[in-house]
Design a protein around this motif. Structure first.
Motif, PDB file in Angstrom:
ATOM      1  N   TRP A 254      -6.485   6.570   1.021  1.00 37.01           N
ATOM      2  CA  TRP A 254      -5.872   5.866  -0.123  1.00 37.01           C
ATOM      3  C   TRP A 254      -5.588   6.868  -1.230  1.00 37.01           C
ATOM      4  O   TRP A 254      -6.435   7.698  -1.533  1.00 37.01           O
ATOM      5  N   ARG A 255      -4.420   6.767  -1.864  1.00 38.72           N
ATOM      6  CA  ARG A 255      -4.093   7.635  -2.996  1.00 38.72           C
ATOM      7  C   ARG A 255      -4.629   7.025  -4.282  1.00 38.72           C
ATOM      8  O   ARG A 255      -4.723   5.804  -4.406  1.00 38.72           O
ATOM      9  N   ARG A 256      -4.903   7.902  -5.277  1.00 38.66           N
ATOM     10  CA  ARG A 256      -5.320   7.423  -6.595  1.00 38.66           C
ATOM     11  C   ARG A 256      -4.121   6.774  -7.283  1.00 38.66           C
ATOM     12  O   ARG A 256      -2.979   7.266  -7.145  1.00 38.66           O
TER      13      ARG A 256
ATOM     14  N   PHE B 285     -10.039  11.256  -3.809  1.00 41.47           N
ATOM     15  CA  PHE B 285      -8.636  10.822  -3.812  1.00 41.47           C
ATOM     16  C   PHE B 285      -7.701  12.011  -3.984  1.00 41.47           C
ATOM     17  O   PHE B 285      -8.002  12.954  -4.737  1.00 41.47           O
ATOM     18  N   LEU B 286      -6.532  11.941  -3.367  1.00 44.37           N
ATOM     19  CA  LEU B 286      -5.415  12.796  -3.748  1.00 44.37           C
ATOM     20  C   LEU B 286      -4.538  11.983  -4.700  1.00 44.37           C
ATOM     21  O   LEU B 286      -4.555  10.742  -4.657  1.00 44.37           O
ATOM     22  N   ASP B 287      -3.785  12.679  -5.560  1.00 42.05           N
ATOM     23  CA  ASP B 287      -2.849  11.953  -6.422  1.00 42.05           C
ATOM     24  C   ASP B 287      -1.545  11.732  -5.651  1.00 42.05           C
ATOM     25  O   ASP B 287      -1.445  12.089  -4.459  1.00 42.05           O
ATOM     26  N   HIS B 288      -0.562  11.155  -6.325  1.00 40.79           N
ATOM     27  CA  HIS B 288       0.636  10.779  -5.574  1.00 40.79           C
ATOM     28  C   HIS B 288       1.466  11.980  -5.137  1.00 40.79           C
ATOM     29  O   HIS B 288       2.324  11.866  -4.272  1.00 40.79           O
TER      30      HIS B 288
ATOM     31  N   GLY C  87      -0.038  14.572  -3.827  1.00 40.69           N
ATOM     32  CA  GLY C  87      -0.825  15.206  -2.759  1.00 40.69           C
ATOM     33  C   GLY C  87      -1.856  16.209  -3.257  1.00 40.69           C
ATOM     34  O   GLY C  87      -2.485  16.896  -2.443  1.00 40.69           O
TER      35      GLY C  87
ATOM     36  N   SER D  39      -7.339  14.652  -6.853  1.00 43.92           N
ATOM     37  CA  SER D  39      -7.406  13.888  -8.103  1.00 43.92           C
ATOM     38  C   SER D  39      -8.853  13.761  -8.578  1.00 43.92           C
ATOM     39  O   SER D  39      -9.296  14.500  -9.444  1.00 43.92           O
TER      40      SER D  39
END
Ligand code: PMP
Length: 305
Positions: free
Chosen positions: A143-145, A181-184, A186, A189
């Motif tokens: 899931w992305r942040r 998390f990775l941010d949008h 990539g 985060s």
């Protein structure tokens, strides 16, 4: 984590019995996540209880509320004083967790919350470690942040945490302690409920505010300690590979405090143990929050006279 009940909760200006602090099932916050909150720690020093960076937490609570057009109904000073009074009333003489909450209550159904009443509560109870493991074994979440133009992670809103819940559950079900998390775009985060730092080549690096993070108060504490130790800090995007190849990595957060990250996706970070710099930070942090280092006493609000 289990909850250690105490006698009282502060709700809408009154100190009420723990069991009486209830809300209606049709409260707006339950259905739509329309609340904001803080997580604050109190530390027992042996002869006093110190609330850590109360002012900064209350400031962030007000910023979070403002974004959602909620007026907490009390001044910052009143809520700070209420926090201290509540801890005193409950006679807390141990490390504890404090949870101020501003939320939309009962009165309206539908997505426009502006007519629903705003209510404010403060809860405080004894609390120990949040991440039980000595060092966290982590996975990068699928899931992305939440990006700031979708659901701003800079605001500590109740609804944001459903994103954290997805990541945490996935991590735990797959046998890890925590999710990253990775941010949008990539880049790395943050954790499900904590910020992240890596150490490499004498630099301490942390994702910038535009990597979809909550701008953590513990993150700020770590940055200040690095500054005072004359260690260089960079706020810049971190790639997933950089994280894996870091010499050290750790989380920072009120609940997690400073928790070493010892593994990411089955790759050991450094030698797979708590790094030397991380250990040094953890030790200083524990001394600071218990009032043992005079330079940082401004961060502490004593509860007992
Ligand atoms: N990120 C998230 C998503 C969090 O929930 C928290 C905990 N409040 C943090 C970072 C760390 O923030 P702080 O150090 O202010 O507790």
């Amino acid at each position: 984590m289990s909850i250690k009940e105490v006698d009282f909760i502060w709700k809408n200006g009154e100190i009420v019995k723990w069991d009486k602090a209830k809300i209606h099932i049709l409260s707006h916050v339950i259905h739509y996540g329309t609340g904001v909150f803080e997580g604050i720690r109190g530390y027992w020093s042996g002869d006093n209880l110190y609330v850590f960076r109360l002012e900064e937490h209350i400031n962030r609570l007000f910023e979070s509320s403002e974004l959602y057009f909620m007026d907490p109904g009390y001044t910052k000073k009143e809520l700070s004083e209420a926090t201290v009074e509540l801890l005193r009333e409950n006679n807390i003489e141990s490390d504890c967790y404090i949870r101020p909450l501003v939320y939309r209550g009962y009165g309206k159904i539908g997505l426009n919350p502006l007519e629903a009443p705003v209510e404010t509560a403060i809860i405080g109870f004894p609390f120990g470690k949040y991440i039980e493991a000595e060092g966290a074994r982590c996975c990068v979440s699928s899931w992305r942040r939440i990006p700031t133009d979708v659901l701003p992670p800079e605001s500590k809103a109740c609804g944001n945490y459903i994103n954290s819940v997805l990541a945490k559950v996935e991590a735990v079900k797959n046998g890890f302690d925590e999710a990253i998390f990775l941010d949008h775009d990539g880049y790395v985060s943050e954790g499900s409920g904590e910020n992240l730092f890596i150490v490499k080549d004498d630099l301490v690096i942390t994702p910038p505010t535009y990597s979809s993070i909550l701008i953590g108060i513990t993150r700020d504490t770590v940055m200040r300690l690095c500054y005072d130790m004359e260690v260089k800090v960079q706020e810049r995007p971190i790639t997933r590979t950089e994280l894996i190849h870091a010499e050290e990595a750790f989380f920072s957060g009120t609940a997690a405090e400073i928790t070493p990250i010892v593994e990411v996706d089955h790759h050991k970070i450094g030698d797979g143990d708590t790094g030397e710099f991380t250990k040094k930070l953890m030790d200083s942090f524990q001394e600071i929050v218990r009032g043992k280092i005079s330079n940082y006493k401004d961060w502490l609000t004593p509860v007992y006279d």
